[in-house]
Design a protein around this motif. Structure first.
Motif, PDB file in Angstrom:
ATOM      1  N   MET A  63       0.859  -1.194   0.000  1.00  0.00           N
ATOM      2  CA  MET A  63       0.000   0.000   0.000  1.00  0.00           C
ATOM      3  C   MET A  63       0.890   1.237   0.000  1.00  0.00           C
ATOM      4  O   MET A  63       0.540   2.284  -0.520  1.00  0.00           O
ATOM      5  CB  MET A  63      -0.926  -0.001   1.222  1.00  0.00           C
ATOM      6  N   PRO A  89      -5.259  -0.767  -6.137  1.00  0.00           N
ATOM      7  CA  PRO A  89      -5.898   0.548  -6.085  1.00  0.00           C
ATOM      8  C   PRO A  89      -5.619   1.230  -4.735  1.00  0.00           C
ATOM      9  O   PRO A  89      -5.382   0.545  -3.745  1.00  0.00           O
ATOM     10  CB  PRO A  89      -7.394   0.216  -6.207  1.00  0.00           C
ATOM     11  N   ASN A  90      -5.566   2.550  -4.724  1.00  0.00           N
ATOM     12  CA  ASN A  90      -5.332   3.356  -3.510  1.00  0.00           C
ATOM     13  C   ASN A  90      -3.926   3.208  -2.949  1.00  0.00           C
ATOM     14  O   ASN A  90      -3.649   3.735  -1.868  1.00  0.00           O
ATOM     15  CB  ASN A  90      -6.332   3.003  -2.391  1.00  0.00           C
ATOM     16  N   SER A  91      -3.038   2.467  -3.590  1.00  0.00           N
ATOM     17  CA  SER A  91      -1.673   2.405  -3.045  1.00  0.00           C
ATOM     18  C   SER A  91      -0.814   3.410  -3.805  1.00  0.00           C
ATOM     19  O   SER A  91      -1.178   3.880  -4.886  1.00  0.00           O
ATOM     20  CB  SER A  91      -1.114   1.001  -3.202  1.00  0.00           C
ATOM     21  N   ARG A  92       0.308   3.808  -3.182  1.00  0.00           N
ATOM     22  CA  ARG A  92       1.149   4.855  -3.747  1.00  0.00           C
ATOM     23  C   ARG A  92       2.608   4.441  -3.802  1.00  0.00           C
ATOM     24  O   ARG A  92       3.102   3.798  -2.856  1.00  0.00           O
ATOM     25  CB  ARG A  92       1.091   6.116  -2.852  1.00  0.00           C
ATOM     26  N   ASP A 137      -1.261   9.101 -11.188  1.00  0.00           N
ATOM     27  CA  ASP A 137      -2.052   9.177  -9.942  1.00  0.00           C
ATOM     28  C   ASP A 137      -1.604   8.125  -8.929  1.00  0.00           C
ATOM     29  O   ASP A 137      -2.083   8.101  -7.799  1.00  0.00           O
ATOM     30  CB  ASP A 137      -3.555   9.037 -10.245  1.00  0.00           C
ATOM     31  N   LYS A 138      -0.650   7.275  -9.321  1.00  0.00           N
ATOM     32  CA  LYS A 138      -0.141   6.277  -8.387  1.00  0.00           C
ATOM     33  C   LYS A 138       1.278   6.591  -7.923  1.00  0.00           C
ATOM     34  O   LYS A 138       1.804   5.927  -7.036  1.00  0.00           O
ATOM     35  CB  LYS A 138      -0.145   4.894  -9.057  1.00  0.00           C
TER      36      LYS A 138
END
Ligand SMILES: Cc1ccc(Cc2cc(O)c(O)c(C(=O)NC/C=C/[C@H]3O[C@@H](n4cnc5c(N)ncnc54)[C@H](O)[C@@H]3O)c2)cc1
Ligand SMILES: [Mg+2]
Length: 214
Positions: A60, A82-85, A110-111
């Protein structure tokens, strides 16, 4: 065209890779660096090892040290849940500017958070600046003599938790002997070597995967 190698790589990506298609950006850079001019991307062979670790860990919060042209940032980001950076650090402004464009062309902006500056300055600020507790996965691919000091700094700053994984490129060529000795000798790490080759060559190189035991 382009005065520097990274600029020529970016030009090739804009010419040959499909916008928004991370895989085609990765393949375009690999083709160019294998057949036109070599560049220090983790590459296709070691990239497959990196891919398998990213898919296994499903981080994540991931950190990359040494963005260069953004090849591994794109490769990693395309596999993140999804939602991880992915936070990637690059202190050369010319390379950072190129990497931003490669990352954008691949459609993974966006990541990916690209931080421009030296890892030594930024690692102590990560928790505050990004509301982070720790990194699940760290990819080390910057100057090889920075691997060990930055690993110790991440430990001191509490950025590693039990189970955090360090993945280090080039532990044979150019080599990171002090780092290898540390992670292989320390009771606080469980380390494993993945034998491979220096990108786009037949020279031996490898990736070291080290689990922090706390
Ligand atoms: C003798 C010899 C030479 C070259 C090779 C081939 C070879 C193969 C490889 O895969 C390699 O990764 C390398 C290599 O040297 N990589 C260094 C990569 C640095 C990038 O990271 C950036 N950076 C460096 N320190 C920092 C830092 N603290 N904070 C933030 N960014 C940093 C730089 O700005 C560059 O963008 C070399 C093999 C053998
Ligand atoms: Mg490397």
């Amino acid at each position: 065209y382009g005065s520097t190698r990274p600029e020529r790589i970016l030009a090739e990506v804009k010419r040959k890779a499909t916008r928004g298609d991370a895989r085609s950006v990765v393949d375009t850079i690999d083709q160019y660096c294998r057949h036109q001019e070599w560049a220090m991307n983790v590459g296709d062979e070691k990239g497959t090892i990196l891919d398998s670790i990213v898919c296994e860990v499903k981080p994540m919060a991931m950190l990359e040290l040494g963005t260069y042209c953004g090849y591994s940032a794109v490769r990693i980001a395309s596999l993140l849940p999804p939602n991880s950076r992915l936070i990637t650090m690059e202190f050369n402004p010319v390379f950072a500017a190129i990497a931003r464009q490669v990352i954008a062309w691949a459609g993974v902006e966006d990541k990916v958070v690209l931080i421009e500056g030296p890892s030594g300055d930024w690692i102590p600020k990560m928790k505050k600046e990004f509301g982070l507790t720790s990194f699940d996965l760290v990819f080390l691919d910057h100057w090889k003599d920075c691997y060990l000091p930055d690993t110790k700094l991440m430990e001191e700053c509490g950025l590693l938790r039990t189970g955090s994984i360090l993945v280090a490129d080039n532990v044979i060529c150019p080599g990171a002997p002090d780092y290898l000795e540390y992670v292989r000798g320390s009771p606080r790490y469980e380390s494993k070597y993945f034998r491979s080759h220096l990108e786009y060559t037949r020279v031996e190189d490898g990736i070291e995967k080290s689990v922090f035991l706390g």
